[in-house]
Design a protein around this motif. Structure first.
Motif, PDB file in Angstrom:
ATOM      1  N   ALA A 120     -38.285 -57.073  14.254  1.00  0.00           N
ATOM      2  CA  ALA A 120     -38.685 -58.478  14.370  1.00  0.00           C
ATOM      3  C   ALA A 120     -40.115 -58.633  14.871  1.00  0.00           C
ATOM      4  N   GLY A 121     -40.761 -57.505  15.179  1.00  0.00           N
ATOM      5  CA  GLY A 121     -42.161 -57.550  15.589  1.00  0.00           C
ATOM      6  C   GLY A 121     -42.383 -57.752  17.070  1.00  0.00           C
ATOM      7  N   SER A 122     -41.357 -57.502  17.881  1.00  0.00           N
ATOM      8  CA  SER A 122     -41.523 -57.667  19.329  1.00  0.00           C
ATOM      9  C   SER A 122     -42.491 -56.616  19.866  1.00  0.00           C
ATOM     10  N   HIS A 123     -43.480 -57.060  20.648  1.00  0.00           N
ATOM     11  CA  HIS A 123     -44.465 -56.128  21.199  1.00  0.00           C
ATOM     12  C   HIS A 123     -43.915 -55.332  22.376  1.00  0.00           C
ATOM     13  N   THR A 124     -42.727 -55.714  22.876  1.00  0.00           N
ATOM     14  CA  THR A 124     -42.149 -55.016  24.030  1.00  0.00           C
ATOM     15  C   THR A 124     -41.251 -53.851  23.621  1.00  0.00           C
ATOM     16  N   ILE A 125     -40.930 -53.740  22.318  1.00  0.00           N
ATOM     17  CA  ILE A 125     -40.067 -52.654  21.839  1.00  0.00           C
ATOM     18  C   ILE A 125     -40.774 -51.949  20.687  1.00  0.00           C
ATOM     19  N   SER A 126     -41.048 -50.654  20.842  1.00  0.00           N
ATOM     20  CA  SER A 126     -41.693 -49.864  19.803  1.00  0.00           C
ATOM     21  C   SER A 126     -40.658 -48.975  19.119  1.00  0.00           C
ATOM     22  N   MET A 127     -41.056 -48.369  18.010  1.00  0.00           N
ATOM     23  CA  MET A 127     -40.165 -47.429  17.317  1.00  0.00           C
ATOM     24  C   MET A 127     -39.805 -46.261  18.225  1.00  0.00           C
ATOM     25  N   THR A 128     -40.815 -45.723  18.934  1.00  0.00           N
ATOM     26  CA  THR A 128     -40.531 -44.588  19.817  1.00  0.00           C
ATOM     27  C   THR A 128     -39.635 -45.012  20.981  1.00  0.00           C
ATOM     28  N   GLY A 129     -39.794 -46.251  21.458  1.00  0.00           N
ATOM     29  CA  GLY A 129     -38.927 -46.733  22.533  1.00  0.00           C
ATOM     30  C   GLY A 129     -37.486 -46.850  22.083  1.00  0.00           C
ATOM     31  N   ALA A 130     -37.277 -47.380  20.863  1.00  0.00           N
ATOM     32  CA  ALA A 130     -35.923 -47.495  20.321  1.00  0.00           C
ATOM     33  C   ALA A 130     -35.317 -46.115  20.086  1.00  0.00           C
ATOM     34  N   LEU A 131     -36.143 -45.176  19.596  1.00  0.00           N
ATOM     35  CA  LEU A 131     -35.655 -43.810  19.389  1.00  0.00           C
ATOM     36  C   LEU A 131     -35.320 -43.134  20.710  1.00  0.00           C
ATOM     37  N   ALA A 132     -36.101 -43.427  21.751  1.00  0.00           N
ATOM     38  CA  ALA A 132     -35.806 -42.859  23.071  1.00  0.00           C
ATOM     39  C   ALA A 132     -34.453 -43.339  23.575  1.00  0.00           C
ATOM     40  N   LEU A 133     -34.161 -44.623  23.356  1.00  0.00           N
ATOM     41  CA  LEU A 133     -32.853 -45.157  23.747  1.00  0.00           C
ATOM     42  C   LEU A 133     -31.741 -44.467  22.971  1.00  0.00           C
ATOM     43  N   ALA A 134     -31.921 -44.320  21.654  1.00  0.00           N
ATOM     44  CA  ALA A 134     -30.908 -43.660  20.824  1.00  0.00           C
ATOM     45  C   ALA A 134     -30.700 -42.218  21.261  1.00  0.00           C
ATOM     46  N   LEU A 135     -31.790 -41.517  21.577  1.00  0.00           N
ATOM     47  CA  LEU A 135     -31.693 -40.118  22.002  1.00  0.00           C
ATOM     48  C   LEU A 135     -30.986 -40.000  23.347  1.00  0.00           C
ATOM     49  N   GLY A 136     -31.314 -40.886  24.278  1.00  0.00           N
ATOM     50  CA  GLY A 136     -30.659 -40.854  25.589  1.00  0.00           C
ATOM     51  C   GLY A 136     -29.161 -41.076  25.479  1.00  0.00           C
ATOM     52  N   ILE A 137     -28.758 -42.033  24.641  1.00  0.00           N
ATOM     53  CA  ILE A 137     -27.331 -42.301  24.455  1.00  0.00           C
ATOM     54  C   ILE A 137     -26.656 -41.130  23.746  1.00  0.00           C
ATOM     55  N   ALA A 138     -27.363 -40.506  22.810  1.00  0.00           N
ATOM     56  CA  ALA A 138     -26.786 -39.346  22.120  1.00  0.00           C
ATOM     57  C   ALA A 138     -26.537 -38.201  23.089  1.00  0.00           C
ATOM     58  N   ILE A 139     -27.459 -37.984  24.009  1.00  0.00           N
ATOM     59  CA  ILE A 139     -27.307 -36.900  24.987  1.00  0.00           C
ATOM     60  C   ILE A 139     -26.069 -37.119  25.843  1.00  0.00           C
ATOM     61  N   GLN A 140     -25.848 -38.364  26.286  1.00  0.00           N
ATOM     62  CA  GLN A 140     -24.666 -38.605  27.107  1.00  0.00           C
ATOM     63  C   GLN A 140     -23.400 -38.687  26.256  1.00  0.00           C
ATOM     64  N   ASN A 141     -23.529 -38.887  24.937  1.00  0.00           N
ATOM     65  CA  ASN A 141     -22.359 -38.891  24.058  1.00  0.00           C
ATOM     66  C   ASN A 141     -21.800 -37.488  23.819  1.00  0.00           C
ATOM     67  N   PHE A 142     -22.663 -36.472  23.965  1.00  0.00           N
ATOM     68  CA  PHE A 142     -22.188 -35.109  23.731  1.00  0.00           C
ATOM     69  C   PHE A 142     -21.034 -34.742  24.669  1.00  0.00           C
ATOM     70  N   PRO A 143     -21.203 -34.856  25.992  1.00  0.00           N
ATOM     71  CA  PRO A 143     -20.060 -34.548  26.864  1.00  0.00           C
ATOM     72  C   PRO A 143     -18.902 -35.512  26.675  1.00  0.00           C
ATOM     73  N   GLU A 144     -19.203 -36.760  26.306  1.00  0.00           N
ATOM     74  CA  GLU A 144     -18.137 -37.729  26.086  1.00  0.00           C
ATOM     75  C   GLU A 144     -17.254 -37.307  24.914  1.00  0.00           C
ATOM     76  N   GLY A 145     -17.882 -36.793  23.847  1.00  0.00           N
ATOM     77  CA  GLY A 145     -17.107 -36.302  22.707  1.00  0.00           C
ATOM     78  C   GLY A 145     -16.225 -35.130  23.080  1.00  0.00           C
ATOM     79  N   ALA A 146     -16.742 -34.257  23.969  1.00  0.00           N
ATOM     80  CA  ALA A 146     -15.947 -33.107  24.423  1.00  0.00           C
ATOM     81  C   ALA A 146     -14.796 -33.560  25.305  1.00  0.00           C
ATOM     82  N   VAL A 147     -15.070 -34.520  26.168  1.00  0.00           N
ATOM     83  CA  VAL A 147     -14.051 -34.991  27.115  1.00  0.00           C
ATOM     84  C   VAL A 147     -12.869 -35.617  26.386  1.00  0.00           C
ATOM     85  N   ILE A 148     -13.112 -36.278  25.260  1.00  0.00           N
ATOM     86  CA  ILE A 148     -12.006 -36.908  24.529  1.00  0.00           C
ATOM     87  C   ILE A 148     -11.286 -35.912  23.623  1.00  0.00           C
ATOM     88  N   SER A 149     -11.998 -34.939  23.065  1.00  0.00           N
ATOM     89  CA  SER A 149     -11.399 -34.039  22.074  1.00  0.00           C
ATOM     90  C   SER A 149     -10.611 -32.888  22.688  1.00  0.00           C
TER      91      SER A 149
END
Length: 257
Positions: A136-165
């Motif tokens: 949407a063109g927001s100057h407060t959110i960049s592509m790298t910032g959004a990717l950083a959020l996705a990467l951080g959530i992915a890192i914490q999802n790894f143990p979560e996937g193990a804990v459930i499986s």
């Protein structure tokens, strides 16, 4: 292409964690589970603050001293949304005997997966709304910032996937346990895509959606993750895991944002 990869990163983290059923023999030790739960809590709290709430208030800067209003309202709505889901969706937490939510005669494995799925809904929304803000063109959110959020959530999802499986392996077998763990994360790209489809319509309501995702994630942290990480002996393991997750997500957001 970068956006598609970005919204799939958290799902891949869950899938990789679920794959632990193929190369880990036993279940995770209680101390390791506490560390993972604390780590996930730290990542989600830091992501909620740096990647969602602060950008929401910065976007509302034209409101002056009232710039907190969209963030506060969205935050409370997000909390209320997860409270509603927690009340109506039948689910069972790890090491719990009694299921929560609406009374349904579902298998234990199904309710365990539903419990983790509830965690993943706000995470998918958070990633989606971050990329939607960037589109949407927001100057407060960049592509790298959004990717950083996705990467951080992915890192914490790894143990979560193990804990459930891992706990499901004995009852369901390796392949089914892996599939259950993987499917618990499918709501993340789905939620992200929904937010992306709404990108053009968000406009001035974007701060509300950002803080909504933050409120939903922090509901999960306070209601479930931190209590589970602090339960029983050696609760300090969960605390140290929280510190590690918080610092990692903070570094990712500031360094890549």
């Amino acid at each position: 292409m970068n956006i598609f990869a970005g919204i799939m990163i958290p799902f891949l983290g869950t899938t990789a964690g679920a794959a632990c059923v193929f190369f880990l023999r036993g279940e995770l030790k209680p101390g390791v589970q506490k560390a993972f739960l604390g780590f996930a809590s730290g990542v989600m709290v830091a992501a909620s603050v740096w990647s969602l709430l602060i950008p929401a208030m910065e976007m509302s800067g034209n409101m002056g001293k009232l710039a907190f209003i969209p963030a506060a309202m969205g935050f409370l709505l997000g909390m209320g949304f997860l409270l509603l889901l927690d009340t109506v969706v039948p689910h069972l937490h790890m090491d719990a005997d009694e299921p929560e939510g609406a009374k349904k005669s579902l298998k234990k494995s199904t309710m365990l997966v539903l419990a983790v799925t509830l965690h993943n809904i706000p995470e998918g929304m958070a990633v989606g709304v971050a990329f939607a803000g960037m589109m949407a063109g927001s100057h407060t959110i960049s592509m790298t910032g959004a990717l950083a959020l996705a990467l951080g959530i992915a890192i914490q999802n790894f143990p979560e996937g193990a804990v459930i499986s891992l706990p499901l392996r004995e009852a369901a077998g390796q392949k089914k346990a892996f599939v259950y763990g993987m499917l618990s994360g499918i709501v993340e790209p789905v939620g992200a895509v929904v937010m992306l489809l709404l990108a053009d319509q968000l406009g001035s309501s974007l701060p509300y959606f950002l803080s909504f995702a933050a409120g939903a994630m922090l509901y999960v942290v306070v209601e479930e993750l931190i209590p589970e990480a602090s339960e029983g002996s050696h609760s300090n393991i969960g605390t140290m895991g929280f510190a590690a997750g918080f610092v990692l997500m903070m570094v990712l957001d500031v360094a890549l944002g």
